[in-house]
Enzyme design. Structure first.
Site, mmCIF file in Angstrom:
data_model
loop_
_atom_site.group_PDB
_atom_site.id
_atom_site.type_symbol
_atom_site.label_atom_id
_atom_site.label_comp_id
_atom_site.label_asym_id
_atom_site.label_seq_id
_atom_site.Cartn_x
_atom_site.Cartn_y
_atom_site.Cartn_z
ATOM 1 C CE1 TYR A 54 -3.189 -2.847 0.221
ATOM 2 C CE2 TYR A 54 -3.711 -2.221 2.465
ATOM 3 C CZ TYR A 54 -3.932 -3.032 1.371
ATOM 4 O OH TYR A 54 -4.887 -4.004 1.428
ATOM 5 C CE LYS A 81 0.561 -17.291 -2.495
ATOM 6 N NZ LYS A 81 -0.296 -18.474 -2.459
ATOM 7 C CG ASP A 115 -2.681 -19.747 -0.430
ATOM 8 O OD1 ASP A 115 -1.977 -19.714 0.603
ATOM 9 O OD2 ASP A 115 -2.267 -20.139 -1.522
ATOM 10 C CG ASP A 121 -7.291 -4.262 4.058
ATOM 11 O OD1 ASP A 121 -8.369 -4.265 4.682
ATOM 12 O OD2 ASP A 121 -7.062 -3.512 3.084
ATOM 13 C CG ASP A 150 -12.729 -6.213 6.189
ATOM 14 O OD1 ASP A 150 -12.383 -5.684 7.265
ATOM 15 O OD2 ASP A 150 -13.163 -5.567 5.219
#
Ligand code: NAD
Length: 353
Positions: A137, A187, A219, A243, A247
């Site tokens: 980001y 990852k 994943d 992030d 959620d």
């Protein structure tokens, strides 16, 4: 005396923040510095984060934040929008790199979760620790270049050892105070940045031999959260993976109005806010659930003021009000007693014995 900057923001922020203060005043003595932020500040001062608000925050030990935004300000250019022009600069200004989001289901609300009862058992209690000021980001370069079919977008995923180490420490310290289990998300099978992430977290883990530590690919983690959420205690993740996973964890608790969050820096200064927004559809109707805001205040006691006992008292009082069947509209179910925002605040404050 402990000083708290009180920034209700917009919409239901003005209804739920007074309930948090009602509860705080029952467990300690605080000086409150009230200030405008978001749309309310745009209307009054022409910008979402005015100087006097920054000053109030700088003079305080913590920020208790409501929510910002609403239809009135949606037509403004993106860089002037309440969320972008208030929350992001506050995070940067105070180096609030550690975002803590508990995803907990209070037992009486288990039926609100979209997960099957046999997966939830007696509930879940996960703490997500998300890095908040770096990663893809913020990494440079980023942009969109080229022409026609060859036009391409790019963002740089980047983490330094220092950045990973400091967020990992926050997560391990949190794990020590909870169930002493930590899962670090990465990852590392495809991304170099995540190889460095994994190596660095493994190094930090050596300082916390009591914590049962493992790494998991993002994943797999997203699957486990819905299939087997009870395996998690503390989840540590970078900005982007955190992030998304936070959620996902929020939605499995089934109630947006219940979830608090904290964003902390190295000096235990923090911004504490509910994870939901300003809910313009119900603003001004005394209908909003104040529990996420009240639990945000409890997190403030725990992380900034080191008042663990009082924080637990608040959490227990929330649990008791729910066990006795009191519900705001968003979590209402058959056989329960419907209450408004202020009544829920009163019920929790009264149960702070
Ligand atoms: P929202 O979280 O405000 O509302 C989503 C839905 O959940 C609405 O139906 C709302 O009524 C309900 N809801 C939310 N909190 C509730 C509570 N405490 N009690 C009962 N019901 C509750 O999300 P949205 O509608 O997408 O956004 C509304 C505004 O809030 C937008 O301007 C958005 O940009 C802003 N927003 C701000 C923040 C923040 O300040 N951190 C976060 C998210 C959204």
């Amino acid at each position: 005396m402990a000083k708290v900057a009180v920034l209700p923001g917009d919409g239901i922020g003005h209804e739920i923040l007074p309930e948090a203060i009602k509860v705080l005043d029952k467990v300690g003595k605080f000086t409150y510095l009230h200030a405008d932020v978001g749309g309310a500040a745009i209307d009054k001062y022409g910008k979402a984060l005015p100087e006097q608000t920054i000053k109030a925050c700088r003079e305080s030990d913590a920020i208790l934040f409501g929510a910002v935004g609403g239809p009135k300000w949606e037509a403004l250019p993106p860089e002037q929008q309440p969320e972008r022009a208030a929350l992001l600069p506050l995070r940067k200004m105070f180096d609030l790199y550690a975002n803590l989001r508990p995803a907990k289901i209070f037992k009486p609300l288990i039926s609100a979760s979209p997960l099957k009862p046999e997966i939830l058992g007696d509930g879940i209690d996960i703490l997500i620790v998300r890095e908040l000021t770096s990663d893809v980001y913020f990494g440079q370069p980023k942009g969109i270049e080229g022409t026609g079919e060859d036009r391409y977008g790019f963002d740089m995923m980047r983490y330094s050892v220092r950045e990973v180490r400091r967020i990992a420490k926050v997560a391990f310290e949190a794990a020590m105070k909870r169930g002493k289990r930590l899962t670090s998300i990465d990852k590392a099978n495809v991304l170099h940045t995540m190889v460095l992430w994994r190596q660095t977290v493994e190094e930090v883990a050596k300082d916390y031999p009591e914590v049962l530590f493992s790494s998991m690919y993002v994943d797999n983690a997203s699957q486990q959260l819905v299939k087997n959420p009870k395996i998690f205690d503390v989840i540590l993740a970078g900005n982007m993976f955190g992030d998304i996973l936070s959620d996902e964890a929020a939605i499995i608790t089934g109630s947006l109005g219940m979830l608090p969050s904290a964003s902390l820096n190295d000096k235990n200064f923090g911004l504490y806010e509910p994870i939901h927004g300003s809910a313009p559809d119900i603003a001004g109707q005394n209908k909003a659930n104040p529990i996420a805001q009240i639990l945000s205040a409890a997190m403030m006691l725990e992380y900034t003021f080191n008042m663990q006992k009082e924080a637990k008292m608040i959490e227990n009082a929330v649990g008791r009000a729910l066990e006795e069947g009191y519900r705001t509209g968003d979590i209402m179910s058959k056989g329960c007693t419907r209450v408004n925002t202020a009544e829920m605040g009163d019920l929790i404050a009264e149960r702070l014995a």
